[in-house]
Design an enzyme around this catalytic site. Structure first.
Site, short mmCIF file in Angstrom:
data_model
loop_
_atom_site.label_atom_id
_atom_site.label_comp_id
_atom_site.label_asym_id
_atom_site.label_seq_id
_atom_site.Cartn_x
_atom_site.Cartn_y
_atom_site.Cartn_z
CG ASN A 7 6.33 -38.70 23.36
OD1 ASN A 7 7.16 -37.81 23.57
ND2 ASN A 7 5.17 -38.73 23.97
CG HIS A 10 11.33 -37.47 27.69
ND1 HIS A 10 11.02 -36.60 28.74
CD2 HIS A 10 10.32 -38.38 27.65
CE1 HIS A 10 9.90 -37.01 29.31
NE2 HIS A 10 9.46 -38.08 28.67
CG HIS A 43 2.07 -34.35 26.88
ND1 HIS A 43 2.08 -35.17 27.99
CD2 HIS A 43 1.09 -33.45 27.12
CE1 HIS A 43 1.15 -34.79 28.85
NE2 HIS A 43 0.54 -33.73 28.34
NE ARG A 45 3.53 -32.27 32.04
CZ ARG A 45 3.06 -33.35 32.67
NH1 ARG A 45 3.22 -34.54 32.16
NH2 ARG A 45 2.44 -33.23 33.82
NE ARG A 49 6.58 -31.48 33.91
CZ ARG A 49 5.96 -32.34 34.72
NH1 ARG A 49 6.24 -33.62 34.63
NH2 ARG A 49 5.09 -31.96 35.60
CD GLU A 70 1.01 -38.01 24.34
OE1 GLU A 70 1.45 -37.54 25.41
OE2 GLU A 70 1.34 -39.10 23.91
CB THR A 101 0.60 -39.36 31.23
OG1 THR A 101 1.16 -38.27 30.51
CG2 THR A 101 -0.90 -39.27 31.20
CD GLU A 151 -1.43 -43.67 23.14
OE1 GLU A 151 -1.65 -42.91 22.17
OE2 GLU A 151 -0.34 -43.70 23.74
CG HIS A 194 2.93 -44.22 29.88
ND1 HIS A 194 3.76 -44.50 30.93
CD2 HIS A 194 2.76 -42.88 29.90
CE1 HIS A 194 4.06 -43.38 31.56
NE2 HIS A 194 3.48 -42.38 30.95
N1 PXP Z 1 1.17 -42.27 25.12
C1 PXP Z 1 0.75 -41.28 25.93
C2 PXP Z 1 -0.69 -40.90 25.88
C3 PXP Z 1 1.63 -40.60 26.78
O1 PXP Z 1 1.20 -39.63 27.59
C4 PXP Z 1 3.00 -40.97 26.76
C5 PXP Z 1 3.97 -40.24 27.62
O2 PXP Z 1 4.04 -38.91 27.23
C6 PXP Z 1 3.40 -41.98 25.87
C7 PXP Z 1 2.45 -42.64 25.09
C8 PXP Z 1 4.82 -42.40 25.74
O3 PXP Z 1 5.30 -42.92 26.94
P1 PXP Z 1 6.85 -43.19 27.09
O4 PXP Z 1 7.54 -41.88 26.97
O5 PXP Z 1 6.96 -43.80 28.45
O6 PXP Z 1 7.25 -44.14 25.99
#
Ligand code: PXP
Length: 243
Positions: A7, A10, A43, A45, A49, A70, A101, A151, A194
């Site tokens: 992901n 960030h 994601h 949003r 952001r 996402e 999330t 998920e 997550h």
């Molecule tokens: N899976 C989903 C559905 C999420 O919303 C997120 C956070 O955007 C993640 C995985 C990844 O989480 P993290 O950034 O904490 O590894």
């Protein structure tokens, strides 16, 4: 084979902190591919952001890895997904004020709405994933409405990773393990994610029905110190070692 979806949200968070074009999420996605990622997750949003519409355009145009988009279950996001037709669409709950999330989707409480919502996405060829907790009622509802994937939310398990809360963590892990088995028995592909880190990923990677992990924040944080490629390779080693 356990897949790793990286992901890259960030990377965009850091870029947006200064309004510069760097660091570029597409460059991070390419680096992730070189380091062995099996997919890229982003994601979009409602408040934009981190990831922007232009990021999704660039990822769809240039990425060779499958994109897991996402998004919240809104009409705007559905239209964007139908325009791009990414490999996968993961529906997540979204509240503007939350930092990330925080909980899973309430599929059981919104079954008819979500069934209607995901139908055009399925028809467009997207693999629809629902981000949920391990509650059996949610998993059964996901199967009933025809999602391809669930998920499972590992955030609570990861947050319990401190001394004094290990019994609660074990209970949460047991719930995730049972949830994965139930989902698999109902024909759902099981993903998880997550909050995962090098320290917490092992027991989740060891759940046999889990096919994919989606990991972001920790990898981007770790990349400050070791570089993104090395952070991803080390995560892969942790995953493979637990399998
Ligand atoms: N899976 C989903 C559905 C999420 O919303 C997120 C956070 O955007 C993640 C995985 C990844 O989480 P993290 O950034 O904490 O590894």
């Amino acid at each position: 084979m356990l897949r790793l979806g990286v992901n890259i949200d960030h990377v965009a968070t850091i870029r947006n902190a200064r309004g510069t074009p760097w660091p570029d999420p597409l460059r991070a996605a390419r680096l992730a591919e070189e380091a062995g990622a099996d997919g890229i997750t982003a994601h979009l949003r409602e408040d934009r952001r981190h990831i922007s519409d232009a990021d999704i355009d660039a990822l769809m145009a240039n990425l060779t890895l499958p994109l897991n988009l996402e998004m919240a279950a809104t009409a705007e996001m559905q239209a964007i997904a139908l325009r791009h037709r990414p490999h996968a669409v993961c529906i997540v709950p979204e509240k503007r004020e939350e930092r990330t999330t925080e909980g899973g989707l309430d599929v059981a409480g919104n079954e008819a709405m979500l069934a209607d919502y995901i139908a055009p996405l399925r028809e467009a060829g997207c693999r629809v994933s629902l981000f949920i907790g391990h509650d059996p009622a949610q998993i059964e509802a996901a199967a009933r409405i025809g999602a391809a994937v669930v998920e499972l939310h590992t955030g609570a398990y990861c947050d319990l990773d401190t001394e004094g809360r290990l019994a609660q963590r074990d209970a949460e892990l047991a719930g995730l393990t049972r949830g994965a088995a139930l989902a698999d028995s109902l024909g759902l592909e099981v993903h998880a994610g997550h909050g995962l880190t090098f320290d917490t990923v092992g027991p989740i990677a060891a759940i046999p029905q889990v096919r994919e992990l989606n990991i972001g924040h920790f990898l981007i944080a770790e990349s400050v110190f070791t570089g993104l490629g090395e952070a991803i390779r080390e995560m892969r080693r942790c995953m493979d070692g637990a399998r």
